[in-house]
Enzyme design. Structure first.
Site, PDB file in Angstrom:
ATOM      1  N   GLU A  24       0.860  -1.200   0.000  1.00 17.17           N
ATOM      2  CA  GLU A  24       0.000   0.000   0.000  1.00 17.17           C
ATOM      3  C   GLU A  24       0.882   1.231   0.000  1.00 17.17           C
ATOM      4  O   GLU A  24       0.587   2.241  -0.642  1.00 17.17           O
ATOM      5  CB  GLU A  24      -0.907  -0.010   1.238  1.00 17.17           C
ATOM      6  CG  GLU A  24      -1.936   1.108   1.263  1.00 17.17           C
ATOM      7  CD  GLU A  24      -1.469   2.389   1.937  1.00 17.17           C
ATOM      8  OE1 GLU A  24      -2.202   3.377   1.893  1.00 17.17           O
ATOM      9  OE2 GLU A  24      -0.358   2.421   2.497  1.00 17.17           O
ATOM     10  N   HIS A  65       5.282  10.289  14.538  1.00 14.56           N
ATOM     11  CA  HIS A  65       6.414  10.221  13.595  1.00 14.56           C
ATOM     12  C   HIS A  65       6.048   9.335  12.406  1.00 14.56           C
ATOM     13  O   HIS A  65       6.523   8.210  12.274  1.00 14.56           O
ATOM     14  CB  HIS A  65       7.666   9.729  14.310  1.00 14.56           C
ATOM     15  CG  HIS A  65       8.216  10.707  15.304  1.00 14.56           C
ATOM     16  ND1 HIS A  65       7.583  10.992  16.484  1.00 14.56           N
ATOM     17  CD2 HIS A  65       9.321  11.476  15.274  1.00 14.56           C
ATOM     18  CE1 HIS A  65       8.279  11.897  17.150  1.00 14.56           C
ATOM     19  NE2 HIS A  65       9.341  12.216  16.441  1.00 14.56           N
TER      20      HIS A  65
HETATM   21 ZN    ZN Z   1      -0.941   3.050   5.830  1.00 10.05          ZN
END
Ligand code: ZN
Length: 860
Positions: A459, A600
């Site tokens: 992804e 972060h």
């Molecule tokens: Zn993601």
């Protein structure tokens, strides 16, 4: 089924038929006649009893070929939900987070494959899927892989496998960032990697995966640096208007506002030869070192050496494998150059390095967008290795009673480094959902509809795993898929953000309102949308978050049709489903807010320790999201009428229309585009939808009534048989403690079990008619959103086929700003952006045609 009836009836007839040819000793003629008559009478009575029972059995139920009927039972929808909600558990969530987020697992890496197999094993264990001798890992496009998905509608037991796709990805080789002195000597050399900090064990992997941009262009650029703020279109417009020539420069942009790939695209179009993108503490809300917060790991502020990795693929042109747009990335696929990757190199840098570069521009006013170039030149170098790389989607299926209505639940698994929030917080919640569904299955629950669970890969490189599967099985998905439920980051802070198709908004909100807040017993989960953290202090007016937050509040408060569930843009795995295949989708989770510890994002410090200490101490949010997503899945799966609200959708179109009308006004294009046809079409759709709402309610009511009648009949038959053929009854119903026991047989949900065990020819006509009306309504609901698909796609980005939402100014770069990714009526918006009145008018007419077609579907 009916041909088996004779055998079964004989099997289960325990009383032997009496014979009339018994040779009895003769006492007297009279007594012999008497005895014969008595035997014949007894035989006739016995035969009659058996005959009646068998007949009753014929009338009520036909045995089906269940392998182990006693293992099957059923639960009411409510019981199933209660049972499910008791499963998600914080300790188990922490365990899963450690399991998946302790090691780096970049897409295509060995560790990534290990996590794909772990997920497969989880599905096999929780869904009681037998482990085959050979690991079910199939190459996409192979017969086995094709069969695994295409045979879903004929499955009777859960199943799981791994599909391997072969996209082009890249990995970092080397990067450099130097300041060049007047004598062409390097006077400063940046350390571009993240730093290994004491206090978080994940620091060990700071240099394991270089801090680079996924799918970035290889190359070297030497030039002066120009600060371009967020690198948005308006930032470049501003510079161009000021007469700044960016040709041959290196653009220095900060993260935030829009997706990072778009910053590079805009810089490339403006003539820049390279791009640096840095993380700016002004975008960290109140949680900054300037406000007295210590940097991570010691405190909640940004670690100044942290770097945000991330893909720079132009996913607004098309997502997925760059080399196979629109078609699946099989190993032997024909590949193209890749029309969605940058043509100039870029690298992500830390705040610490950015400070040094900004000082080269102007040490006093570095943040003004004045287009003043740096005094000295800098050198940017980016080396990458591009390669066809295997990636692994792990897939699981729970077949339901209804085979042609499929609910898909997906979350990606790959991460830039350890990815404890992105995506493992989502994975943790999905694992809890799977455990909950597994528990229900073991209790005998069979979902009404079929559920597909996906753990996507790659992804992060540009929605690759989900896109390739979507492209691979587009026809199948358009035929069977009802809804796609996505979960990416489940927890990275305290603010809840839920998004989805307007048709799902009421369902989404209703569920969130019915669940408790993760940490405050007096509030609901929905109330967590208001949470914004507890680390207070001044917020930089130069940051974009607070502006976006205000804009979002304004939008929710001024839009009369707003539900508080935001429209989806792009930036996660729902894109192919929502924007290419027209499948209603949802997404959401807890986001880091202005007063939360700094998340972060895409750094090595998106770690398990960050989760435990800052993002979700105690993992209550992970569990809350699991409960939410589980209920969403169960409601969509088990409702008689699909909980898809076309009326909300059609009313929401008013807002979209108002939006483009005000956009047209603001852009002051002439002649003013005429949207009256569009308005008429929307009105027609609204009327059709209201009528469908009536039909839906009527169909459900009649179906429940007919079901109750059928169940009463089944109960009668059961009672009749219970006395004579106890084991037979048990076999027929295949349930213990419910239908066959004390429980009332009045629950409409039971009807599918009765139905399944009944010869279709013998089902009452009223029931069949009621069922037909339910199927008809559900088919309309299933196909509704698909009506927005235009086969020719959207101009200049034809991969996208859905005319309603589009991710134009993608917000992927900053999750905090999610909710602003969606452009509604994208084709018209594009035309208005181009100040082309006739194009806008034509797009309006084209859209009207779609909406009229939708109305026709609903009116039918
Ligand atoms: Zn993601």
């Amino acid at each position: 089924m009916s041909e088996k009836l004779g055998d079964k009836a004989v099997d289960y007839a325990p009383i032997p038929l009496p014979t009339t040819s018994i040779d009895l000793p003769v006492k007297s003629r009279k007594s012999t006649i008497f005895r014969t008559i008595a035997v014949l009478a007894l035989g006739a009575i016995t035969f009659r009893i058996i005959h009646r029972c068998v007949k009753a059995h014929h009338k009520c139920h036909q045995p089906s070929s269940l392998a182990d009927p006693d293992s099957r039972g059923h639960l009411t929808v409510k019981q199933a939900e209660q049972l499910f909600l008791a499963v998600p558990d914080t300790q188990r969530a922490i365990k899963t987070s450690k399991e998946y987020a302790t090691l780096p697992h970049l897409a295509g890496s060995g560790q990534d494959f290990e996590t794909a197999k772990s997920f497969l094993e989880l599905l096999q264990t929780e869904l009681s899927i037998p482990t085959p001798d050979e690991l079910p890992v199939f190459n996409a496009g192979s017969e086995k892989s094709r069969h695994a998905t295409l045979s879903i509608p004929s499955l009777s037991e859960p199943s799981a496998w791994i599909d391997t796709y072969f996209p082009v990805l890249n990995t970092p080789l080397g990067r450099a960032l130097d300041i060049i002195g007047d004598d062409d000597q390097v006077i400063w050399k940046a350390n571009l990697e993240e730093s290994e900090e004491d206090g978080d064990p994940a620091g060990e992997y700071a240099r394991t995966i270089g801090a680079w941009h996924g799918l970035s262009k290889e190359g070297e650029a030497i030039g002066k640096v120009v600060y371009v703020n967020y690198g948005r279109k308006e930032d470049f417009d501003h510079l161009l208007a000021a007469g700044v020539d960016l040709t041959g420069t290196i653009a220095l942009a900060r993260y935030g506002g829009i997706f990072r790939g778009l910053k590079i695209k805009a810089a490339e179009e403006a003539g820049a030869i390279g791009v640096l993108i840095y993380s700016d503490p002004r975008d960290d809300g109140s949680v900054t070192v300037g406000n007295g917060y210590k940097p991570y790991p010691e405190g909640p502020a940004r670690n100044p050496y942290s770097v945000q990795r991330g893909t720079v693929a132009y996913i607004s042109i098309y997502p997925g494998d760059p080399s196979t747009p629109g078609v699946p990335a099989y190993e032997n696929a024909t590949r193209s150059e890749g029309g969605n990757i940058p043509r100039i190199p870029s690298i992500p840098i830390s705040w610490d390095n950015a400070k040094r570069i900004l000082a080269e521009i102007d040490p006093d006013t570095p943040f003004e967008l004045n287009g003043v170039p740096s005094k000295r030149r800098i050198r940017l170098m980016n080396q990458v290795k591009n390669a066809v790389t295997p990636i692994w989607n792990t897939m699981g299926v729970i077949p339901g009673h209804i085979k042609n209505e499929v609910i898909i639940l997906g979350n990606h698994r790959d991460a830039w480094v350890n990815g404890a929030a992105d995506p493992i917080s989502g994975t943790v919640s999905v694992v809890e959902v799977i455990r909950g569904l597994g528990k229900l299955l073991r209790e005998g629950w069979i979902p009404l509809r079929t559920i597909v669970i996906a753990s996507w890969d790659a992804e992060e490189y540009g929605l690759v795993g989900s896109t390739e599967w979507g492209e691979d099985f587009s026809e199948w998905l358009q035929k069977y898929a009802v809804v796609y439920l996505n979960l990416d980051i489940g927890a990275s802070g305290s603010g809840l953000s839920l998004g989805g198709s307007p048709s799902l908004a009421h369902l989404i909100r209703g569920i969130a309102e019915s669940l408790p807040h993760p940490t405050d017993a007096n509030r609901t989960l929905w109330d967590a949308r208001q949470d914004s953290g507890t680390l207070l202090g001044p917020v930089s007016e130069w940051g974009i978050d607070h502006l976006l937050q205000k804009a979002q509040e304004l939008e929710f408060s001024t839009d009369p049709y707003s539900t508080g569930v935001h429209a989806l843009g792009s930036g996660s795995d729902y894109t192919v489903f929502l924007q290419r295949l027209g499948i209603a989708s949802s997404d959401g989770g807890f986001r880091s807010t202005l007063h939360d510890p700094v998340y972060h994002y895409h750094s090595v410090y998106d770690s398990h320790q960050f989760q435990e200490r800052y993002a979700d101490p105690g993992f209550h949010r992970h569990v809350a999201i699991a409960k939410y997503l589980g209920l969403l899945t169960l409601r969509l799966t088990d409702s008689i009428i699909l909980p898809i609200n076309t009326t909300q959708y059609s009313l929401q179109l008013n807002s979209y229309l108002a939006k483009i009308e005000s956009l047209a006004k603001a852009s002051s294009i002439t002649p003013v585009p005429d949207f009256s046809t569009l308005r008429t079409a929307i009105r027609r759709l609204q009327d059709a939808s209201v009528k469908l709402d009536h039909d839906k309610a009527k169909a459900e009511k009649k179906f429940r009534k007919a079901s109750r009648r059928l169940l009463r009949k089944a109960e009668k038959c059961k009672r009749l048989r219970r006395s004579k053929f106890r084991s037979f009854v048990k076999h027929i119903f295949g349930v213990r403690g419910t239908l066959a026991g004390a429980g009332p047989a009045r629950r409409e949900e039971d009807v599918h079990i009765v139905e399944k065990h009944t010869n279709p020819g013998r089902l009452p006509r009223k029931f069949l008619k009621a069922r037909k009306a339910v199927v008809k309504a559900n088919t309309k609901l299933k196909n509704f959103e698909k009506g927005f698909i235009s086969s020719e796609g959207i101009k200049d980005r034809e991969w996208f086929r859905v005319d309603l939402f589009l991710y134009q100014s993608s917000r992927r770069g900053a999750w905090k700003m999610e909710g602003y990714g969606a452009d509604t009526f994208p084709a018209i918006t594009d035309a208005l952006d181009a100040k082309n009145s006739s194009w806008a008018g034509l797009e309006g007419i084209r859209l009207s045609k779609h909406i009229n077609r939708l109305a026709e579907i609903l009116e039918d």
